[in-house]
Design a protein around this motif. Structure first.
Motif, mmCIF file in Angstrom:
data_model
loop_
_atom_site.group_PDB
_atom_site.id
_atom_site.type_symbol
_atom_site.label_atom_id
_atom_site.label_comp_id
_atom_site.label_asym_id
_atom_site.label_seq_id
_atom_site.Cartn_x
_atom_site.Cartn_y
_atom_site.Cartn_z
ATOM 1 N N ARG A 359 0.848 -1.185 0.000
ATOM 2 C CA ARG A 359 0.000 0.000 0.000
ATOM 3 C C ARG A 359 0.887 1.240 0.000
ATOM 4 O O ARG A 359 0.605 2.211 -0.674
ATOM 5 N N ARG A 360 1.966 1.165 0.759
ATOM 6 C CA ARG A 360 2.994 2.215 0.734
ATOM 7 C C ARG A 360 4.305 1.566 1.154
ATOM 8 O O ARG A 360 4.516 1.267 2.338
ATOM 9 N N ALA A 361 5.177 1.351 0.168
ATOM 10 C CA ALA A 361 6.471 0.738 0.474
ATOM 11 C C ALA A 361 7.375 1.784 1.116
ATOM 12 O O ALA A 361 7.260 2.985 0.837
ATOM 13 N N PRO A 362 8.263 1.370 1.997
ATOM 14 C CA PRO A 362 9.172 2.339 2.625
ATOM 15 C C PRO A 362 10.108 2.957 1.584
ATOM 16 O O PRO A 362 10.544 2.276 0.640
ATOM 17 N N LYS A 363 10.373 4.241 1.723
ATOM 18 C CA LYS A 363 11.252 4.960 0.814
ATOM 19 C C LYS A 363 12.493 5.419 1.556
ATOM 20 O O LYS A 363 12.469 5.648 2.763
ATOM 21 N N ASN A 364 13.598 5.566 0.798
ATOM 22 C CA ASN A 364 14.839 6.058 1.384
ATOM 23 C C ASN A 364 14.599 7.415 2.042
ATOM 24 O O ASN A 364 13.857 8.256 1.523
ATOM 25 N N LEU A 365 15.242 7.596 3.193
ATOM 26 C CA LEU A 365 15.018 8.804 3.989
ATOM 27 C C LEU A 365 16.355 9.507 4.184
ATOM 28 O O LEU A 365 17.321 8.895 4.650
ATOM 29 N N ILE A 366 16.407 10.759 3.743
ATOM 30 C CA ILE A 366 17.621 11.564 3.923
ATOM 31 C C ILE A 366 17.313 12.668 4.929
ATOM 32 O O ILE A 366 16.382 13.454 4.733
ATOM 33 N N CYS A 377 5.878 1.415 6.430
ATOM 34 C CA CYS A 377 5.828 0.169 5.656
ATOM 35 C C CYS A 377 4.409 -0.351 5.746
ATOM 36 O O CYS A 377 4.046 -1.070 6.689
ATOM 37 N N GLN A 378 3.570 -0.004 4.760
ATOM 38 C CA GLN A 378 2.158 -0.361 4.801
ATOM 39 C C GLN A 378 1.859 -1.359 3.683
ATOM 40 O O GLN A 378 2.036 -1.049 2.503
ATOM 41 N N ALA A 379 1.416 -2.558 4.079
ATOM 42 C CA ALA A 379 1.112 -3.628 3.128
ATOM 43 C C ALA A 379 -0.272 -4.177 3.422
ATOM 44 O O ALA A 379 -0.752 -4.152 4.564
#
Length: 1194
Positions: A359-366, A377-379
């Motif tokens: 539903r919302r995969a984790p994205k790289n965080l700067i 991390c939404q699945a």
């Protein structure tokens, strides 16, 4: 008036594109230069699929690639433990990646089956791949079985089971026959999803012994087959006869066949069933029914409509497929089978489950130091997935506690992060149907602002449309973006400006006053960065004069106007459409810049015509309808040339242009197609009228471009299909003012005519091009790279000027400029020329000769120095001639020959030389002036070659068993003769050549030879070749026949005088005549004569049919006797008498049929028609021989 107007803008697409890049968190841009300088934890960029089925015939390649700064290192686990690839010589890892290559050429593939995981790490974190399950593809053999024949009664249902072996992946099933042809399928006979073949009812034509089920295994590309199945379908009579013999004539099945019956389901059974499918897969529902007549299958969904865009039917409606299944596809589906007797139903309940999906995969965080961020991390899935976290590949519960992060189910919150806390986090979402694994790094960076949009970029937009000015940026902490406009001190905010999160400045409705230079400023605690862009607001494109509805008579012209206003900096292009498609490819459709003309219209031209004006930024369009009507019939239409135009008027008078209008004359029933405007220059060419421009027949105005210093008068001619009108009365005179020339002379050249001069020439300007009085030419020159100052001279009424006293062939820069009393022309173009040339002073040196063969040599030389050419080198010429033949008897000297080799070639070949000869040659360089000095004469000898044909070959002294041959040496010996070779072979009566026999070698000085021990009355063919040390040359051939024995000839003459023989010949002739008459009668009646019937009954393949062209009986002719012998001769009779032995060739080839082959050999009669050979082959000056007469009937 029926017309439609459409105005279309293109700004919306740009707005959607830019707003699509709005970011919610800081991301590393794709700019490679920016990426190179940033430290970054590893990111997996490529990996093999989770379920990886390998081909055992190929090496195993498990992909794993990752990026990061510094570049990551790689390691692997296998079945949960470390996989030490260094200890296995068959396993290698590719450089700069983690991809494994496993060599299984000497090892079984199943040894390496298992679960693999790739680990990529650098000093900032560790990323892991999915669990990659390696399994070997399998294509097991079919179990051995024996299929007994299946005997069924006509009309019953039947299932042929396949039961394929379980392969990996599962095989593809199909049914074929012994000839590898697919078995025909229909709504009565079809293949089920499990591979079985179902018959709703069988027919007698289903009987066959080759029902074969095939399984194709896609990975190994192998096909295996089941044992053939035999099916016998019997009707009632056949069954009763078969069973009666077994059961003492008992009536086993009754008297009637299987009757009609209502449908029933073979697959699935019962009235309800359940089907489970995973989200995203293809749902396959199947219903197969039996019955007589064959049932029809239909489908519907109980709780709604089937999704038409994802639904398809297969196997004659028996299979329903729904692609990309989602949870909304769950529910009841009704399958209906019906025939004339009844209808039955089956309900299939579909249950949709789901493996985890994002539903919302984790994205790289700067993050910048001390900032806060969130990893989410939404699945989703069915059942609901379980979320677990890892850090750098280790379960997060097993890592040291970090007070800067908080974990709540599917979210990790970071607060007050510090430099050095970068890491890669793994989120795993799993349920019973699968799992998802995602890597997302948290990178703590401190970076000053950077603006990534190119500097001074120009944005163009149409007025009243949105303007979007980009300011792509990067920095950590995230920079603050502000915009300024040149000339305005304050920050741009509020109406009409909108600042987007990605830095883009939007002006919702741009106006002309918004044009200008804008500055974007990116600021954070580490610094500030500016960037400048420019905005240009353009005026919209509008169609001012729109096409109008037209009603035109057939065969006449239709004109649609389409005039546009647009921004001066945008150039519009016009496109015309007919009924929303392209215009027909027809020369009758003429597109002008502001109109469309259709000539000679027909009914097919009716329709809607749309004018579209396009620029690079916008477009406008308008549509009108064309209707074609029949012309009103008029009696005796007379077509004539149009009358001359009248009322010429000059308006819009300008220094260099004028507008001319006129009134057309009478068309005389033929529409005016065009006007031609002509002008007279009373100053320069009085009384001469020249064409100035063409104007379409639909217009009566022409905008005329004029030249200075011309006394213009204009007239107009009208043209229709008949021809041109008389010229109109000239307009009043219009004089243009004089001006300086606008162009310089063309075709300027600088070429020397002598070795010490330079001729500068040009094409003079015409009086019209002069633009004023006092036309002169300023000729300017200087020696290139030597003279710094230009030399010039002014001349008039000439087209060339000679500069004397120049060095030989040196480059000059030349210019010619026109000038008159009102000034000079434009700055002239510089042309490169050369002074005159002189003959080259040096001959080529270092001359070498390479003899290739007896007729070809290759010569080489060194090029002459460029400074000695004294001109432009055109090439080299080789002069050569034959001094003499090296043969002592053939001194000879030929005329000199010349071969030219262009440009800078330093070698060339001399072809066509005489073998065994002495040649002399020299080489000279040449330029445009001519040839230079010749090199020292060089000589070469050509080697020996094979000799030519002997000059002649004659046969003399022909006897019973011998003859003599005489010849002359070849004209072209091409060397020293070493002798002659003589070969011969006899020719039999069927003109076939016997074995080739060779006479002993003959000496070079021999010119005669006698052959002994020959056969009498035999034809011989002779081949004579001359030889040198290089070998024998071509052969000269001759033929002759030895003399017939006198005793045989006398016996032939004596037997011809016997009375019994004469009577026998008469009887045979009479019999042949009777047979011919009978044959003729039979043939006309279409029947067969007895001899023919007998031959038909005992056909001999060697017997040829009767020829229709000459009426002879081919059955009794020896076809071999008449075969032509290519390159040989046949005498006109069968023998040659002793007295005729000295006859010439005419005796062996009379008439016009004689001819020569390409090699010069005489063909004679046996190259002619077969009929002539047969009819004339036995002619003789004497009475026919009795023996020969008998032979003609054999």
């Amino acid at each position: 008036m029926n017309w439609k107007r459409k105005y279309e803008l293109r700004g919306g697409a740009v707005l959607a594109l830019v707003l699509g890049h709005v970011i919610s968190a800081l991301e590393v841009p794709l700019d490679p230069k920016l990426r190179e300088g940033l430290l970054q934890p590893p990111t997996i960029t490529n990996q093999s699929p989770k379920d990886y089925i390998i081909d055992p015939r190929e090496n195993i390649v498990i992909h794993c690639e990752a990026k990061g700064k510094p570049h990551p290192s790689f390691s692997w686990t296998r079945n949960g433990t470390h996989f030490n690839i260094d200890k296995d010589p068959r396993v290698t890892m590719k450089s700069d990646s983690g991809t494994l290559v496993i060599d299984i050429t000497r090892e079984r593939a199943e040894v390496y089956e298992g679960v693999y995981q790739c680990i990529a790490r650098n000093e900032h974190g560790t990323a892991v791949s999915n669990n990659i399950v390696i399994r070997q593809s399998r294509s097991p053999l079919w179990s051995k079985e024996r299929n007994d024949p299946i005997i069924v009664q006509e009309g019953v249902s039947l299932v042929l089971q396949c039961h394929p072996p379980a392969g990996l992946p599962p095989p593809i099933i199909f049914w074929m026959d012994n000839n590898f042809q697919r078995l025909p399928q229909s709504k009565r006979v079809s293949q089920a999803l499990n591979g079985d073949l179902y018959f709703s009812n069988v027919l007698t034509e289903d009987t066959r012994n080759d029902y074969i089920c095939y399984a194709r295994f896609p990975h190994t590309q192998t096909i295996q087959q089941k044992q053939p199945i035999t099916v016998k379908v019997l009707n009632m009579d056949a069954i009763n006869e078969t069973m009666a013999a077994l059961l003492n004539d008992t009536d086993f099945f009754g008297d009637s066949p299987v009757g009609e019956r209502q449908p029933s389901f073979l697959v699935p059974t019962g009235s309800r069933s359940t089907k489970m499918v995973l989200r995203g897969e293809v749902l396959e529902l199947e219903c197969i029914a039996e019955g007589l007549p064959t049932p029809e299958i239909s489908w519907r969904r109980e709780s709604g409509k089937l999704p038409s865009d994802r639904t398809s039917y297969h196997s004659f409606q028996k299979t329903l497929k729904i692609a990309e299944v989602t949870e909304v596809d769950a529910g009841d589906y009704r399958c209906t089978a019906s025939n004339d007797l009844d209808t039955v139903h089956h309900i299939i309940t579909v249950i949709v489950k789901a493996a985890p999906y994002w539903r919302r995969a984790p994205k790289n965080l700067i993050l910048a130091p001390r900032e806060t961020g969130v990893l989410s991390c939404q699945a989703k899935g069915s059942p609901k997935p379980t979320i677990t976290w890892s850090m750098n590949g280790v379960p997060i519960e097993n890592t040291p506690k970090d007070h800067s992060r908080t974990i709540e189910d599917d979210t990790i919150t970071f607060s007050d992060v510090q430099t050095g806390s970068s890491a890669v986090y793994q989120c795993n979402a799993s349920n019973e149907f699968g799992y998802l694994l995602a890597n997302a790094f948290v990178n703590v960076l401190s970076e000053p602002p950077r603006v990534l949009t190119p500097s001074n970029q120009v944005y163009q937009v149409i007025r009243d449309n949105p303007a979007l000015l980009d300011c792509a940026f990067f920095g950590s902490p995230i920079p603050n973006i502000t915009w300024f406009k040149e000339g305005e001190p304050s920050v741009l905010s509020g109406d009409p400006y909108v600042l987007h999160e990605n830095g883009t400045l939007e002006i919702r409705e741009a106006q002309a006053l918004n044009s200008g230079r804008y500055t974007c400023v990116a600021t954070n605690v580490l610094g500030k960065k500016e960037n400048h862009v420019n905005l240009e607001v353009k005026e919209p494109t509008r169609i001012q004069k729109q096409p109008e509805y037209k009603e035109v008579e057939r065969k006449k012209s239709a004109v649609f106007e389409c005039r546009v206003t647009h921004d001066p900096s945008l150039i519009p292009t016009v496109t015309w459409l007919k009924d929303s498609g392209e215009l027909p490819d027809d020369e009758r459709f003429v597109v002008d810049s502001d109109s469309l003309t259709i000539t000679d219209v027909t009914e097919e031209d009716e329709g809607a015509y749309t004018c579209i004006m396009n620029t690079t930024l916008d477009q406008d369009s308008s549509t009108a309808i064309l209707t074609v009507v029949e012309a009103t019939p008029t009696p005796a239409i007379v077509y004539e040339r149009p009358d001359a135009p009248t009322d010429l008027e000059l308006t819009d008078l300008r220094p260099r242009s004028v507008q001319l209008t006129w009134t057309p004359g009478d068309e005389h029933n033929s529409p005016i197609e065009s006007f031609v405007v002509q002008y007279e220059d009373a100053l320069h060419e009085p009384g001469v009228w020249q064409n100035l421009t063409d104007v379409p027949g639909s217009k009566t105005t022409g905008q005329l471009d004029l030249s200075p210093y011309v006394h213009y008068a204009f007239r107009v001619l009208a043209f229709n299909r008949v021809g041109p009108s008389l010229p109109s009365v000239p307009s009043r005179q219009y004089r243009t003012e004089a001006a300086a020339p606008e162009e310089n002379p063309s075709e300027v050249e600088g070429v020397g005519s002598e070795r010490n001069n330079l001729v500068i020439s040009w094409k003079p300007l015409s009086g019209l091009q002069a633009n004023g009085p006092g036309l002169q030419y300023k000729v300017i020159w200087r020696q290139k790279d030597v003279d710094k100052e230009w030399t010039s001279v002014t001349v008039a009424n000439v087209s060339k000027f000679v500069v004397s006293g120049t060095p030989t062939f040196v480059p000059y820069e030349v210019m010619v400029q026109a000038e008159n009393d009102f000034g000079r022309g434009p700055e002239p173009e510089v042309f490169l020329g050369y002074s005159g040339e002189d003959l080259p002073t040096v001959a080529p040196g270092n001359i070498r000769v390479q003899v290739q063969n007896s007729t070809l040599v290759e010569v080489h030389w060194d090029p002459v120095p460029p400074e000695t050419v004294r001109g432009r080198l055109k090439g080299y010429k080789v002069h050569y001639w034959k001094e003499m033949s090296l043969h002592k008897h053939h001194p000879h000297q030929e005329e000199q020959q010349v071969l030219t080799f262009r440009d800078n070639k330093t070698h060339g070949k001399l072809p066509g030389l005489h073998p065994y000869s002495l040649y002399t040659f020299n080489i000279r360089a040449f330029n445009r002036k001519g040839e230079g000095q010749a090199s020292t004469n060089q000589q070469f000898e050509t080697p020996e070659g094979v000799p030519g044909l002997p000059a002649s070959l004659r046969v003399t002294n022909i006897n019973l068993y011998s003859l003599s041959l005489e010849w002359e040496p070849p004209f072209e010996c091409n060397g020293l003769l070493t002798g002659y070779t003589l070969k011969y072979q006899h020719i039999n009566k069927t003109n076939e050549l016997g074995p080739l026999e060779e006479v002993a070698e003959l000496l070079p000085n021999e010119t005669t030879f006698t052959l002994l021990n020959l056969k009498s009355s035999t034809r011989y063919k002779f081949y004579l070749r001359a030889k040198t040390a290089k070998g024998p040359g071509p052969a000269t051939t001759e033929e002759a026949v030895t003399i017939m024995h006198e005793a045989v000839a006398s016996r032939q003459v004596d037997i011809a005088t016997q009375g019994w023989f004469i009577g026998l010949m008469c009887a045979i002739a009479l019999l042949i005549l009777v047979l011919l008459i009978v044959c003729f009668i039979k043939r006309n009646k279409g029947g067969k004569y007895p001899v023919k019937e007998k031959e038909d009954a005992h056909a001999d393949p060697e017997i040829q049919p009767m020829k229709e062209d000459d009426g002879t009986f081919g059955e009794y002719s020896d076809t071999e006797d008449h075969k032509p012998l290519k390159g040989s001769r046949t005498p006109s009779n069968g023998t040659v008498k002793k007295d005729d032995s000295d006859d010439s060739l005419v005796d062996y080839g009379e008439g016009g049929d004689g001819q020569f082959n390409e090699d010069g050999s005489f063909i004679g009669q046996y190259s002619g028609k077969k009929e002539k050979d047969t009819a004339e082959g036995n002619e003789s000056s004497e009475a026919p021989s009795p023996v020969n007469a008998m032979n003609s009937f054999v």
